[in-house]
Design a protein around this motif. Sequence first.
Motif, PDB file in Angstrom:
ATOM      1  N   SER A   1       0.828  -1.210   0.000  1.00 15.94           N
ATOM      2  CA  SER A   1       0.000   0.000   0.000  1.00 15.94           C
ATOM      3  C   SER A   1       0.860   1.258   0.000  1.00 15.94           C
ATOM      4  O   SER A   1       0.589   2.209  -0.740  1.00 15.94           O
ATOM      5  CB  SER A   1      -0.932   0.010   1.216  1.00 15.94           C
ATOM      6  OG  SER A   1      -1.798  -1.097   1.179  1.00 15.94           O
ATOM      7  N   ILE A   2       1.898   1.273   0.816  1.00 17.55           N
ATOM      8  CA  ILE A   2       2.791   2.436   0.862  1.00 17.55           C
ATOM      9  C   ILE A   2       3.464   2.646  -0.484  1.00 17.55           C
ATOM     10  O   ILE A   2       3.556   3.762  -0.981  1.00 17.55           O
ATOM     11  CB  ILE A   2       3.834   2.286   1.996  1.00 17.55           C
ATOM     12  CG1 ILE A   2       3.154   2.420   3.357  1.00 17.55           C
ATOM     13  CG2 ILE A   2       4.958   3.309   1.846  1.00 17.55           C
ATOM     14  CD1 ILE A   2       4.037   2.078   4.536  1.00 17.55           C
TER      15      ILE A   2
ATOM     16  N   LEU B   1      -9.723  -3.578  12.432  1.00 21.00           N
ATOM     17  CA  LEU B   1      -8.498  -2.781  12.363  1.00 21.00           C
ATOM     18  C   LEU B   1      -8.679  -1.602  11.418  1.00 21.00           C
ATOM     19  O   LEU B   1      -8.334  -0.465  11.757  1.00 21.00           O
ATOM     20  CB  LEU B   1      -7.311  -3.637  11.918  1.00 21.00           C
ATOM     21  CG  LEU B   1      -5.984  -2.904  11.724  1.00 21.00           C
ATOM     22  CD1 LEU B   1      -5.537  -2.221  13.012  1.00 21.00           C
ATOM     23  CD2 LEU B   1      -4.911  -3.864  11.230  1.00 21.00           C
ATOM     24  N   SER B   2      -9.240  -1.849  10.242  1.00 21.70           N
ATOM     25  CA  SER B   2      -9.425  -0.747   9.285  1.00 21.70           C
ATOM     26  C   SER B   2     -10.422   0.284   9.816  1.00 21.70           C
ATOM     27  O   SER B   2     -10.215   1.488   9.658  1.00 21.70           O
ATOM     28  CB  SER B   2      -9.831  -1.271   7.903  1.00 21.70           C
ATOM     29  OG  SER B   2     -11.064  -1.932   7.947  1.00 21.70           O
ATOM     30  N   ASN B   3     -11.484  -0.177  10.480  1.00 26.48           N
ATOM     31  CA  ASN B   3     -12.445   0.763  11.072  1.00 26.48           C
ATOM     32  C   ASN B   3     -11.802   1.585  12.184  1.00 26.48           C
ATOM     33  O   ASN B   3     -12.033   2.794  12.280  1.00 26.48           O
ATOM     34  CB  ASN B   3     -13.672   0.025  11.607  1.00 26.48           C
ATOM     35  CG  ASN B   3     -14.570  -0.490  10.500  1.00 26.48           C
ATOM     36  OD1 ASN B   3     -14.541   0.005   9.375  1.00 26.48           O
ATOM     37  ND2 ASN B   3     -15.354  -1.499  10.804  1.00 26.48           N
TER      38      ASN B   3
ATOM     39  N   GLU C   1      -9.246   6.549   2.241  1.00 25.81           N
ATOM     40  CA  GLU C   1      -9.111   5.770   1.006  1.00 25.81           C
ATOM     41  C   GLU C   1      -7.835   4.925   1.023  1.00 25.81           C
ATOM     42  O   GLU C   1      -7.785   3.846   0.423  1.00 25.81           O
ATOM     43  CB  GLU C   1      -9.138   6.683  -0.228  1.00 25.81           C
ATOM     44  CG  GLU C   1      -7.996   7.673  -0.324  1.00 25.81           C
ATOM     45  CD  GLU C   1      -8.129   8.917   0.557  1.00 25.81           C
ATOM     46  OE1 GLU C   1      -7.165   9.701   0.559  1.00 25.81           O
ATOM     47  OE2 GLU C   1      -9.153   9.114   1.221  1.00 25.81           O
ATOM     48  N   ASP C   2      -6.821   5.377   1.743  1.00 27.03           N
ATOM     49  CA  ASP C   2      -5.582   4.603   1.854  1.00 27.03           C
ATOM     50  C   ASP C   2      -5.781   3.399   2.769  1.00 27.03           C
ATOM     51  O   ASP C   2      -5.191   2.339   2.544  1.00 27.03           O
ATOM     52  CB  ASP C   2      -4.452   5.495   2.368  1.00 27.03           C
ATOM     53  CG  ASP C   2      -4.184   6.653   1.423  1.00 27.03           C
ATOM     54  OD1 ASP C   2      -4.097   6.416   0.198  1.00 27.03           O
ATOM     55  OD2 ASP C   2      -4.092   7.798   1.899  1.00 27.03           O
TER      56      ASP C   2
ATOM     57  N   ARG D   1      -7.825  -3.919   1.188  1.00 23.71           N
ATOM     58  CA  ARG D   1      -7.916  -4.725  -0.047  1.00 23.71           C
ATOM     59  C   ARG D   1      -6.636  -5.521  -0.269  1.00 23.71           C
ATOM     60  O   ARG D   1      -6.688  -6.698  -0.648  1.00 23.71           O
ATOM     61  CB  ARG D   1      -8.199  -3.833  -1.255  1.00 23.71           C
ATOM     62  CG  ARG D   1      -9.630  -3.402  -1.397  1.00 23.71           C
ATOM     63  CD  ARG D   1      -9.920  -2.763  -2.756  1.00 23.71           C
ATOM     64  NE  ARG D   1      -8.998  -1.710  -3.133  1.00 23.71           N
ATOM     65  CZ  ARG D   1      -9.146  -0.423  -2.801  1.00 23.71           C
ATOM     66  NH1 ARG D   1     -10.194  -0.034  -2.099  1.00 23.71           N
ATOM     67  NH2 ARG D   1      -8.257   0.470  -3.192  1.00 23.71           N
ATOM     68  N   GLU D   2      -5.494  -4.881  -0.050  1.00 21.25           N
ATOM     69  CA  GLU D   2      -4.204  -5.566  -0.213  1.00 21.25           C
ATOM     70  C   GLU D   2      -4.103  -6.738   0.758  1.00 21.25           C
ATOM     71  O   GLU D   2      -3.656  -7.826   0.385  1.00 21.25           O
ATOM     72  CB  GLU D   2      -3.041  -4.597   0.011  1.00 21.25           C
ATOM     73  CG  GLU D   2      -2.847  -3.602  -1.094  1.00 21.25           C
ATOM     74  CD  GLU D   2      -2.374  -4.233  -2.389  1.00 21.25           C
ATOM     75  OE1 GLU D   2      -1.631  -5.237  -2.343  1.00 21.25           O
ATOM     76  OE2 GLU D   2      -2.752  -3.732  -3.454  1.00 21.25           O
ATOM     77  N   PHE D   3      -4.489  -6.500   2.014  1.00 18.74           N
ATOM     78  CA  PHE D   3      -4.444  -7.556   3.028  1.00 18.74           C
ATOM     79  C   PHE D   3      -5.300  -8.741   2.590  1.00 18.74           C
ATOM     80  O   PHE D   3      -4.850  -9.887   2.610  1.00 18.74           O
ATOM     81  CB  PHE D   3      -4.924  -7.012   4.379  1.00 18.74           C
ATOM     82  CG  PHE D   3      -4.933  -8.043   5.473  1.00 18.74           C
ATOM     83  CD1 PHE D   3      -3.816  -8.235   6.265  1.00 18.74           C
ATOM     84  CD2 PHE D   3      -6.054  -8.823   5.720  1.00 18.74           C
ATOM     85  CE1 PHE D   3      -3.813  -9.183   7.279  1.00 18.74           C
ATOM     86  CE2 PHE D   3      -6.069  -9.776   6.723  1.00 18.74           C
ATOM     87  CZ  PHE D   3      -4.945  -9.955   7.509  1.00 18.74           C
ATOM     88  N   LEU D   4      -6.547  -8.468   2.211  1.00 16.26           N
ATOM     89  CA  LEU D   4      -7.462  -9.538   1.814  1.00 16.26           C
ATOM     90  C   LEU D   4      -6.985 -10.249   0.549  1.00 16.26           C
ATOM     91  O   LEU D   4      -7.130 -11.468   0.429  1.00 16.26           O
ATOM     92  CB  LEU D   4      -8.875  -8.984   1.629  1.00 16.26           C
ATOM     93  CG  LEU D   4      -9.540  -8.473   2.919  1.00 16.26           C
ATOM     94  CD1 LEU D   4     -10.849  -7.756   2.595  1.00 16.26           C
ATOM     95  CD2 LEU D   4      -9.751  -9.601   3.909  1.00 16.26           C
ATOM     96  N   ASN D   5      -6.399  -9.506  -0.377  1.00 10.26           N
ATOM     97  CA  ASN D   5      -5.873 -10.100  -1.600  1.00 10.26           C
ATOM     98  C   ASN D   5      -4.714 -11.045  -1.295  1.00 10.26           C
ATOM     99  O   ASN D   5      -4.674 -12.174  -1.785  1.00 10.26           O
ATOM    100  CB  ASN D   5      -5.429  -8.993  -2.565  1.00 10.26           C
ATOM    101  CG  ASN D   5      -4.938  -9.538  -3.880  1.00 10.26           C
ATOM    102  OD1 ASN D   5      -5.483 -10.492  -4.415  1.00 10.26           O
ATOM    103  ND2 ASN D   5      -3.879  -8.934  -4.399  1.00 10.26           N
TER     104      ASN D   5
END
Length: 105
Positions: A14-15, A63-65, A88-89, A95-99
């Motif tokens: 993500s970074i 965690l995202s929440n 949005e980040d 999404r990256e984690f789940l992917n």
Amino acid sequence: MTDLEILKAALNSSIRTIATNLGFPYLAPVAMYGANNLLSKPKYKFILDALTDGNDNIDIESLSNALKDTMRSMPNKPTLLGITFGPEDIDLFKREFLNIKSKNV
């Protein structure tokens, strides 16, 4: 891979994406080092432990929440090395984690 390893991989990806999209890909390695350094600090371990079940699965939704709620409560958006992060980040990170997790089965 453990969920913690997946979390770190998702964070790094993500970074890298955010820095590249902003036109600063050369900042990504330093930002990734800083973020990974924070994750390795024992004083932050309790946060991940609170969001991890008995099988070491991280609750990425919570965690995202929590990260989004924290961002909303801050007077300014969090910034690392001149890169400003928003909700949005966090969505990108999730999404990256789940992917990565789906490919890790």
